[in-house]
Design a protein around this motif. Structure first.
Motif, short mmCIF file in Angstrom:
data_model
loop_
_atom_site.label_atom_id
_atom_site.label_comp_id
_atom_site.label_asym_id
_atom_site.label_seq_id
_atom_site.Cartn_x
_atom_site.Cartn_y
_atom_site.Cartn_z
N GLY A 23 -0.46 -0.67 -1.63
CA GLY A 23 -0.27 0.66 -2.20
C GLY A 23 0.85 1.44 -1.54
N GLY A 24 0.55 2.69 -1.25
CA GLY A 24 1.55 3.57 -0.63
C GLY A 24 2.01 3.10 0.73
N ASP A 25 1.09 2.47 1.48
CA ASP A 25 1.47 1.95 2.80
C ASP A 25 2.50 0.83 2.66
OD1 ASP A 25 -0.24 3.71 4.10
OD2 ASP A 25 -1.88 2.25 4.19
N ALA A 26 2.34 -0.02 1.66
CA ALA A 26 3.30 -1.10 1.42
C ALA A 26 4.64 -0.53 1.00
CB ALA A 26 2.77 -2.06 0.36
N ASP A 27 4.63 0.47 0.13
CA ASP A 27 5.88 1.11 -0.30
C ASP A 27 6.59 1.78 0.87
OD1 ASP A 27 5.55 0.32 -2.96
OD2 ASP A 27 4.52 2.19 -3.51
N ALA A 28 5.83 2.45 1.72
CA ALA A 28 6.42 3.11 2.89
C ALA A 28 7.02 2.08 3.84
CB ALA A 28 5.37 3.95 3.60
N TYR A 29 6.31 0.97 4.04
CA TYR A 29 6.84 -0.08 4.90
C TYR A 29 8.13 -0.66 4.30
CZ TYR A 29 7.54 -4.25 7.61
OH TYR A 29 8.12 -5.20 8.41
N ALA A 30 8.13 -0.92 3.00
CA ALA A 30 9.32 -1.45 2.34
C ALA A 30 10.51 -0.52 2.54
CB ALA A 30 9.05 -1.69 0.85
N ALA A 31 10.27 0.78 2.51
CA ALA A 31 11.34 1.74 2.73
C ALA A 31 11.90 1.62 4.14
CB ALA A 31 10.84 3.16 2.47
N LYS A 75 14.21 -4.06 -0.78
CA LYS A 75 12.87 -3.55 -1.04
C LYS A 75 11.89 -4.69 -1.31
CE LYS A 75 10.18 -0.46 -3.84
NZ LYS A 75 10.15 0.53 -4.89
N LEU A 76 12.36 -5.71 -2.04
CA LEU A 76 11.47 -6.84 -2.34
C LEU A 76 11.01 -7.53 -1.06
CD1 LEU A 76 13.29 -8.41 -5.43
CD2 LEU A 76 11.24 -6.98 -5.42
N LEU A 77 11.91 -7.68 -0.11
CA LEU A 77 11.54 -8.30 1.16
C LEU A 77 10.50 -7.44 1.88
CD1 LEU A 77 12.09 -10.62 3.21
CD2 LEU A 77 13.59 -9.00 4.36
N GLY A 78 10.69 -6.14 1.86
CA GLY A 78 9.75 -5.24 2.50
C GLY A 78 8.37 -5.32 1.87
N LEU A 79 8.31 -5.43 0.56
CA LEU A 79 7.02 -5.55 -0.13
C LEU A 79 6.36 -6.88 0.19
CD1 LEU A 79 7.93 -3.94 -3.55
CD2 LEU A 79 6.52 -2.94 -1.73
N TRP A 80 7.16 -7.95 0.27
CA TRP A 80 6.62 -9.26 0.65
C TRP A 80 6.05 -9.20 2.06
CZ3 TRP A 80 8.86 -12.35 4.59
CH2 TRP A 80 8.28 -13.62 4.74
N ALA A 81 6.83 -8.64 2.99
CA ALA A 81 6.38 -8.55 4.38
C ALA A 81 5.14 -7.66 4.49
CB ALA A 81 7.50 -8.02 5.26
N ALA A 82 5.13 -6.56 3.74
CA ALA A 82 3.99 -5.65 3.78
C ALA A 82 2.71 -6.38 3.39
CB ALA A 82 4.24 -4.46 2.84
#
Length: 77
Positions: free
Chosen positions: A15-23, A1-8
């Motif tokens: 926000g929610g778009d970053a969380d969705a991308y991390a998922a 998840k941390l990598l996804g948030l970094w990439a986002a």
């Protein structure tokens, strides 16, 4: 998840778009054994959006964030 948030963040998501991308990055980890599936997802997404990160930079971030994730799990945060 941390990598996804970094990439986002680098992809301009928040926000929610970053969380969705991390998922989606977490989900990608279940496609093949190892972490190449996650790397390939992030690499493909960066290339599609013109994010300038080398393969080495992505892999290094993956390693650093894995260490951080382990630390968080061990400390319960």
């Amino acid at each position: 998840k941390l990598l996804g948030l970094w990439a986002a963040q680098l992809l301009g998501l928040s926000g929610g778009d970053a969380d969705a991308y991390a998922a989606t990055v977490v989900k990608a980890d279940f496609e093949k054994p190892g972490d190449d599936d996650v790397f390939e997802k992030v690499r493909t997404d960066f290339d599609a959006k013109g994010v300038a990160q080398s393969d080495h930079q992505i892999r290094r971030q993956m390693e650093d964030l894995l260490v951080e994730a382990r630390r968080q799990v061990e400390s319960g945060t």
